[in-house]
Structure formats: structure tokens, C-alpha cells
Design a protein around this motif. Structure first.
Motif, mmCIF file in Angstrom:
data_model
loop_
_atom_site.group_PDB
_atom_site.id
_atom_site.type_symbol
_atom_site.label_atom_id
_atom_site.label_comp_id
_atom_site.label_asym_id
_atom_site.label_seq_id
_atom_site.Cartn_x
_atom_site.Cartn_y
_atom_site.Cartn_z
ATOM 1 N N LEU A 34 0.835 -1.210 0.000
ATOM 2 C CA LEU A 34 0.000 0.000 0.000
ATOM 3 C C LEU A 34 0.871 1.262 0.000
ATOM 4 N N TRP A 35 1.965 1.231 0.770
ATOM 5 C CA TRP A 35 2.871 2.395 0.790
ATOM 6 C C TRP A 35 3.482 2.605 -0.600
ATOM 7 N N GLU A 36 3.793 1.489 -1.274
ATOM 8 C CA GLU A 36 4.337 1.615 -2.639
ATOM 9 C C GLU A 36 3.297 2.213 -3.562
ATOM 10 N N ARG A 37 2.051 1.749 -3.424
ATOM 11 C CA ARG A 37 0.959 2.276 -4.258
ATOM 12 C C ARG A 37 0.782 3.780 -4.014
ATOM 13 N N ALA A 38 1.008 4.203 -2.757
ATOM 14 C CA ALA A 38 0.895 5.627 -2.420
ATOM 15 C C ALA A 38 2.193 6.379 -2.719
ATOM 16 N N ALA A 39 3.179 5.649 -3.245
ATOM 17 C CA ALA A 39 4.467 6.239 -3.657
ATOM 18 C C ALA A 39 5.184 6.963 -2.519
ATOM 19 N N ILE A 40 5.260 6.311 -1.362
ATOM 20 C CA ILE A 40 6.074 6.852 -0.255
ATOM 21 C C ILE A 40 7.542 6.778 -0.696
ATOM 22 N N ARG A 41 8.271 7.875 -0.568
ATOM 23 C CA ARG A 41 9.639 7.866 -1.107
ATOM 24 C C ARG A 41 10.609 8.692 -0.259
ATOM 25 N N ARG A 45 7.926 13.365 4.528
ATOM 26 C CA ARG A 45 7.560 13.438 5.946
ATOM 27 C C ARG A 45 6.254 12.677 6.125
ATOM 28 N N VAL A 46 6.311 11.632 6.955
ATOM 29 C CA VAL A 46 5.137 10.766 7.122
ATOM 30 C C VAL A 46 4.682 10.785 8.579
ATOM 31 N N LEU A 47 3.370 10.904 8.752
ATOM 32 C CA LEU A 47 2.743 10.870 10.077
ATOM 33 C C LEU A 47 2.136 9.476 10.264
ATOM 34 N N ASP A 48 2.479 8.816 11.374
ATOM 35 C CA ASP A 48 1.902 7.490 11.675
ATOM 36 C C ASP A 48 0.926 7.693 12.841
ATOM 37 N N ASP A 59 9.507 0.825 9.733
ATOM 38 C CA ASP A 59 9.572 0.446 8.311
ATOM 39 C C ASP A 59 9.427 1.681 7.426
ATOM 40 N N LEU A 60 8.515 2.570 7.821
ATOM 41 C CA LEU A 60 8.342 3.811 7.046
ATOM 42 C C LEU A 60 9.625 4.637 7.077
ATOM 43 N N ALA A 61 10.308 4.612 8.233
ATOM 44 C CA ALA A 61 11.559 5.378 8.366
ATOM 45 C C ALA A 61 12.599 4.890 7.362
ATOM 46 N N ALA A 62 12.608 3.571 7.119
ATOM 47 C CA ALA A 62 13.566 3.031 6.148
ATOM 48 C C ALA A 62 13.215 3.501 4.740
ATOM 49 N N LEU A 63 11.917 3.663 4.456
ATOM 50 C CA LEU A 63 11.511 4.098 3.111
ATOM 51 C C LEU A 63 11.808 5.572 2.876
ATOM 52 N N VAL A 64 11.588 6.413 3.888
ATOM 53 C CA VAL A 64 11.795 7.862 3.668
ATOM 54 C C VAL A 64 13.263 8.256 3.855
ATOM 55 N N GLY A 65 14.021 7.399 4.568
ATOM 56 C CA GLY A 65 15.457 7.654 4.741
ATOM 57 C C GLY A 65 15.736 8.853 5.622
#
Ligand SMILES: C[S@@+](CC[C@H](N)C(=O)[O-])C[C@H]1O[C@@H](n2cnc3c(N)ncnc32)[C@H](O)[C@@H]1O
Length: 277
Positions: A34-41, A45-48, A59-65
Motif C-alpha cells: 500500500l505504501w508503494e501504491r501511495a508512492a512513499i519515497r 515526511r510521514v505521520l503514523d 519500516d516507514l523510516a527506512a523508506l523515507v530515509g
């Protein structure tokens, strides 16, 4: 123990913390898809929202770097403390957790830059005023920011043991009723599209995940650990009798040893929506 710790229907003890870790592992693949579909990159800045101990946040932290950021919000002081310890031990300097009620996101996030995306999984089924939570998320996002939700609809109808057993159905009814009695709604995703549209979002993706499991499947673990941690609470709150729990436990033990048994797990609905530019 804080008052939110006492009020939250699933509890925040060590057993629930470990259960959330196992649950995240079992559902991490669908979250990532789902994160890939939403193109998290990288750099975002992502709010959980309702991040719990932070399993998805890491896991999100690894995607946003490190050029990005993840901010988790949860009302459990215990979960937030675990989140903060884990982030520090993994040197995740771009990740932090805030303790607070997700009904008050505009206050909690005052002074934070707008977010590119918000993720909220298995939280809206527990919130008393879900429309307010969605409006709060909308105010935290930049124009064009995405909201990503995974949650339940028809929990009671979709969760079935096969062959059918009346004690199983009674127990699922008790789970659903206990969540409703504490202000939640196991049908919440039925109303989410209306709230999203009302808050100015465009719905880009709507889908459902229907999993099932046999006793020897890894996924059988998901309901097993849920019964173990939650059914004693249901007895304590008066939603399930001690006799029904004993009958349920015996039935589940028999089903777990029965190669002909299987379970339809609660359907998880997912949505990605974009805030108007
Ligand atoms: C089932 S857990 C899901 C945790 C995490 N989102 C995940 O998917 O792993 C629900 C979480 O929502 C949090 N929660 C429930 N109601 C809340 C509220 N009103 N404000 C803040 N957190 C809340 C609980 O403390 C718990 O951590």
C-alpha cells in the motif's frame, strides 16, 4: 498506568506490545504494498497516526530515509516510550513519537511542518469521533498529501471459523460489542469514504484484503495471539462469560489440531486518498 492506558480496549501491557509486533510482521507485506501504491519515497515526511510501539513507523523510516521524517502519535505512554527507545537504539534520528490523543492532532502537531503522507492502521475502529480524526489528519497534510488507511468493515460477518461453531460466533459478537461499548466501531470503514470526501480528499484507491488460514499456516498465529491477550479482558469487562471463554479455548485448541479446520480472518479494507491541491 495513565488513564488512556486503562481506557484503551485492547490494553497496552507487554503481551499486547509483543502481539502488535507479531501482527505487524504478518501484515507488513500488505502495508508495504500500500505504501508503494501511495508512492512513499525518500525525503518525505510521514505521520503514523496511532503508531503504537512503532513497528510500522520504523519500516516507514527506512523508506523515507534520513532526509525524510516519521512522526508517530499514540496515547499510550508505554508504547511511546518503547517507540522512543527502539528508535534511539537503531540510531533513527529522523523518527520520533508524540504522546497524545489523535482527536487532537492540530494541537499536538502545532509547529510541525506539513506532512506529505499519513498512515493510520487499526486505529479508526477505536476512535469515538473518527470524522474529527480524519479532519485533523487533513489539516496536518500539505495540499496533495496522501492519507493511507487500513481498517475494518463487517468485522463480525467476515470473521468465521470453519466448520462453524456457535461459541466462536458468540465470541466474535462479544469482541465487536466491547469495541462499540468503548466508543469504537468494527464497521468504521463503511463511513470513511464519506468523511474523506467531506474533508476535501479525492479517493485514489479502495480495496479489501481477505485472508484465511489453516492451523498449520503462519497466519493462524494472528487469531491465536489475539484470543490469548484479549479474551481475558472480555471476561473482565463482562462481555464474555468465563464459561464461554473456557468453551472457546477448548474449541480453539481442538480446531488448532484439526487439519480440516480453517478460519476466514476479518477483512481489512484499505484506502489511499489525496488532499485537494
Ligand atoms: C491495534 S493498535 C495499532 C497500532 C499500529 N497502528 C499498528 O498498526 O501496528 C491501536 C493503537 O491505537 C492507539 N490509540 C487508540 N485510540 C487512540 C487515541 N484516541 N489517540 C491516540 N492513540 C490511540 C492505541 O494506543 C494503539 O497503540
Amino acid at each position: 498506568m495513565t488513564s488512556s492506558e486503562r481506557a484503551y480496549v485492547l490494553g497496552t501491557d507487554q503481551e499486547e506490545l509483543l502481539r502488535l509486533g507479531t501482527q505487524h510482521r504478518l501484515w507488513a507485506e500488505s502495508a508495504l504494498r500500500l505504501w508503494e501504491r501511495a508512492a512513499i519515497r525518500p525525503g518525505e515526511r510521514v505521520l503514523d497516526v496511532g503508531c503504537g510501539p512503532g513497528f510500522a513507523s520504523r519500516d516507514l523510516a527506512a523508506l523515507v530515509g534520513p532526509a525524510g521524517a516519521v512522526v508517530g502519535v499514540d496515547e499510550s505512554a508505554r508504547f511511546v516510550a518503547h517507540f522512543t527507545r527502539e528508535a534511539a537504539s537503531q540510531h533513527l534520528d529522523h523518527v520520533r513519537a508524540l504522546e497524545g490523543d489523535v482527536h487532537h492532532l492540530p494541537d499536538l502537531l502545532r509547529g510541525h511542518a506539513p506532512f506529505d503522507a499519513a498512515y493510520i492502521r487499526w486505529v479508526l475502529c477505536f476512535t469515538r469521533d473518527t470524522e474529527r480524526v480524519i479532519r485533523g489528519i487533513a489539516s496536518a497534510l500539505r495540499p496533495g498529501g496522501r492519507i493511507i488507511i487500513q481498517d475494518y468493515f463487517n468485522y463480525q460477518g467476515s470473521t468465521c471459523l470453519a466448520p462453524r461453531a456457535p461459541v466462536f460466533d458468540r465470541t466474535i459478537e462479544a469482541v465487536s460489542r466491547s469495541w462499540r461499548d468503548s466508543g469504537g466501531d468494527t464497521d468504521v470503514m463503511g463511513r470513511v469514504p464519506g468523511w474523506l470526501l467531506g474533508a476535501g480528499f479525492r479517493i485514489d484507491h479502495w480495496g479489501a484484503l481477505q485472508r484465511c488460514a489453516r492451523p498449520t499456516d503462519t497466519m493462524w498465529t494472528w487469531p491465536t495471539i489475539f484470543w490469548k491477550s484479549f479474551l481475558p479482558r472480555l471476561v473482565e469487562s463482562g462481555h464474555l462469560s468465563a464459561a464461554d471463554k473456557a468453551e472457546f479455548d477448548a474449541h480453539w485448541a481442538r480446531a488448532s489440531a484439526d487439519p480440516a479446520a480453517w478460519i476466514a480472518l476479518p477483512t481489512v479494507f484499505e484506502v489511499i486518498a489525496t488532499k485537494a491541491e
